[in-house]
Design a protein around this motif. Structure first.
Motif, PDB file in Angstrom:
ATOM      1  N   PRO A 153       1.722   4.667  -1.037  1.00  0.00           N
ATOM      2  CA  PRO A 153       0.742   5.664  -1.496  1.00  0.00           C
ATOM      3  C   PRO A 153       0.832   5.971  -2.985  1.00  0.00           C
ATOM      4  O   PRO A 153      -0.204   6.095  -3.661  1.00  0.00           O
ATOM      5  CB  PRO A 153       1.062   6.897  -0.648  1.00  0.00           C
ATOM      6  CG  PRO A 153       1.734   6.359   0.564  1.00  0.00           C
ATOM      7  CD  PRO A 153       2.504   5.154   0.113  1.00  0.00           C
TER       8      PRO A 153
ATOM      9  N   HIS B 158       0.818  -1.211   0.000  1.00  0.00           N
ATOM     10  CA  HIS B 158       0.000   0.000   0.000  1.00  0.00           C
ATOM     11  C   HIS B 158       0.861   1.275   0.000  1.00  0.00           C
ATOM     12  O   HIS B 158       0.544   2.266   0.667  1.00  0.00           O
ATOM     13  CB  HIS B 158      -0.979   0.019   1.177  1.00  0.00           C
ATOM     14  CG  HIS B 158      -2.221  -0.788   0.929  1.00  0.00           C
ATOM     15  ND1 HIS B 158      -2.200  -2.173   0.893  1.00  0.00           N
ATOM     16  CD2 HIS B 158      -3.497  -0.430   0.676  1.00  0.00           C
ATOM     17  CE1 HIS B 158      -3.419  -2.622   0.656  1.00  0.00           C
ATOM     18  NE2 HIS B 158      -4.235  -1.578   0.507  1.00  0.00           N
TER      19      HIS B 158
ATOM     20  N   TRP C 214      -0.254   2.770  -4.913  1.00  0.00           N
ATOM     21  CA  TRP C 214      -1.667   2.442  -4.711  1.00  0.00           C
ATOM     22  C   TRP C 214      -2.588   3.366  -5.509  1.00  0.00           C
ATOM     23  O   TRP C 214      -3.590   2.915  -6.071  1.00  0.00           O
ATOM     24  CB  TRP C 214      -2.032   2.483  -3.239  1.00  0.00           C
ATOM     25  CG  TRP C 214      -3.432   1.982  -3.024  1.00  0.00           C
ATOM     26  CD1 TRP C 214      -4.559   2.716  -2.856  1.00  0.00           C
ATOM     27  CD2 TRP C 214      -3.848   0.609  -3.015  1.00  0.00           C
ATOM     28  NE1 TRP C 214      -5.649   1.892  -2.735  1.00  0.00           N
ATOM     29  CE2 TRP C 214      -5.243   0.593  -2.828  1.00  0.00           C
ATOM     30  CE3 TRP C 214      -3.162  -0.599  -3.137  1.00  0.00           C
ATOM     31  CZ2 TRP C 214      -5.972  -0.582  -2.766  1.00  0.00           C
ATOM     32  CZ3 TRP C 214      -3.903  -1.776  -3.078  1.00  0.00           C
ATOM     33  CH2 TRP C 214      -5.281  -1.753  -2.901  1.00  0.00           C
ATOM     34  N   GLU C 215      -2.258   4.617  -5.584  1.00  0.00           N
ATOM     35  CA  GLU C 215      -3.101   5.552  -6.339  1.00  0.00           C
ATOM     36  C   GLU C 215      -3.187   5.147  -7.811  1.00  0.00           C
ATOM     37  O   GLU C 215      -4.266   5.158  -8.411  1.00  0.00           O
ATOM     38  CB  GLU C 215      -2.531   6.967  -6.224  1.00  0.00           C
ATOM     39  CG  GLU C 215      -3.380   8.012  -6.953  1.00  0.00           C
ATOM     40  CD  GLU C 215      -2.814   9.415  -6.813  1.00  0.00           C
ATOM     41  OE1 GLU C 215      -3.435  10.348  -7.380  1.00  0.00           O
ATOM     42  OE2 GLU C 215      -1.767   9.581  -6.161  1.00  0.00           O
TER      43      GLU C 215
ATOM     44  N   GLU D 125      -5.135   1.730  -8.008  1.00  0.00           N
ATOM     45  CA  GLU D 125      -6.562   1.916  -7.743  1.00  0.00           C
ATOM     46  C   GLU D 125      -7.272   2.466  -8.977  1.00  0.00           C
ATOM     47  O   GLU D 125      -8.362   2.015  -9.343  1.00  0.00           O
ATOM     48  CB  GLU D 125      -6.733   2.858  -6.555  1.00  0.00           C
ATOM     49  CG  GLU D 125      -8.152   2.960  -6.030  1.00  0.00           C
ATOM     50  CD  GLU D 125      -8.221   3.851  -4.808  1.00  0.00           C
ATOM     51  OE1 GLU D 125      -8.933   3.489  -3.857  1.00  0.00           O
ATOM     52  OE2 GLU D 125      -7.567   4.913  -4.793  1.00  0.00           O
ATOM     53  N   GLU D 126      -6.642   3.430  -9.627  1.00  0.00           N
ATOM     54  CA  GLU D 126      -7.231   4.008 -10.832  1.00  0.00           C
ATOM     55  C   GLU D 126      -7.305   2.969 -11.952  1.00  0.00           C
ATOM     56  O   GLU D 126      -8.286   2.902 -12.701  1.00  0.00           O
ATOM     57  CB  GLU D 126      -6.410   5.219 -11.292  1.00  0.00           C
ATOM     58  CG  GLU D 126      -6.827   5.810 -12.630  1.00  0.00           C
ATOM     59  CD  GLU D 126      -8.280   6.287 -12.663  1.00  0.00           C
ATOM     60  OE1 GLU D 126      -8.870   6.275 -13.762  1.00  0.00           O
ATOM     61  OE2 GLU D 126      -8.828   6.641 -11.582  1.00  0.00           O
TER      62      GLU D 126
END
Length: 300
Positions: A208, A206, A211-212, A215-216
């Protein structure tokens, strides 16, 4: 002893081959680098055939637009140098054996229908995530080809018509697993932009930045499944491709599907979430599926 068939999986970087029996048991395997010229390409096929005597038939999985009736292929991507080629006719003349030629994503879907996670499923799909996005669709228990042999070309779905860059408007352009890995490598300053394992280590931790991006990416896959559901109302959607072995991918695609639904009451009312899980077969999917396509052809 069961008959053995020669199955060939033509990819952009490697050409895999296997001798497989009628039950789907792989007896031998081979691998060669994909050539970059037509003459060299045909020579590799000849070599594979010569190395596999006493076979009952030849079946081939290829990237491109395939006419399932004639085995004619409009090659795409790095194999565009082949143009439109009567591959089945060429191999039948070369081997004097029955030949089946199928699109690679369709072959992956046939493998799941035969021995995988689409057994006894009337309506389902396989979404393959890689350099681009491939797909195979099963409706009423049968693989959907369409009158132009282009059903399942999920990469051509337009998702962002307002983007000023026309090449960024389709699923294939915006939902590339390879690009996702490269973006994470760049953001996290990883040494190898093509190392998916390192990228997923960041995702699983995770990180940051990773993960961004991840996630997208999963949100885009979820939007694709929502669109398929709006038209087809599928029971099962399988995720294929190299990254599908990562459980966190399937988990996050499900999470994103739910979030997309919850953000719009119309989607809650009109769309049913299918079973979403990883495809059963990895690198052997196209080899097995090509054989199943051949068996179905012979049965007809």
């Amino acid at each position: 002893m069961q008959r053995q068939y020669l199955s060939i999986d033509i990819g952009g970087t490697t050409i895999k081959s296997a001798r497989i029996d009628h039950s789907g048991n792989i007896m031998t395997k081979g691998r060669q680098q994909t050539p970059r010229s037509k003459d060299a390409f045909l020579q590799v096929l000849q070599t594979i055939i010569q190395e596999n005597p006493l076979i009952a038939a030849v079946c081939v999985s290829v990237p491109g637009i395939v006419d399932p009736q004639t085995g004619s292929v409009q090659f795409t991507g790095v194999l565009s140098y082949m143009g439109k080629f009567e591959l089945a006719q060429y191999l039948e003349k070369t081997t004097q054996l029955p030949v089946y030629v199928g699109n690679d994503a369709n072959c992956a879907t046939l493998a799941e229908q035969w021995l995988g996670n689409l057994v006894d499923i009337d309506n389902g799909a396989v979404i393959t995530l890689g350099t681009s996005v491939g797909g195979g669709i099963v409706v009423n228990g049968k693989l959907l080809h369409g009158p132009h042999s282009r059903a399942g070309e999920l990469s051509a779905i337009v998702t962002n018509r307002d983007d000023p860059l026309t090449e960024q408007r389709t699923v294939g352009a915006t939902t590339s697993a390879v690009k996702m890995v490269e973006m994470i490598a760049q953001a996290c300053k990883l040494p190898d932009p093509a190392d998916g394992q390192q990228a997923f280590q960041k995702i699983i931790a995770h990180d940051p930045l990773a993960w961004e991006i991840f996630e997208e990416y999963c949100r885009r896959v979820a939007y694709l499944i929502v669109s398929l559901q709006a038209v087809l109302d599928l029971e099962v959607v399988l995720i294929g491709g190299g990254i599908s072995v990562q459980p966190i991918l399937i988990e996050e695609i499900k999470n994103q599907f739910i979030r997309v639904q919850q953000a719009d009451r119309r989607l809650m009312a009109d769309i049913t979430m299918p079973v979403i899980k990883a495809a059963n077969f990895g690198n052997e999917a196209n080899l097995l599926g090509a054989l199943y396509g051949l068996l179905l052809k012979i049965e007809k």
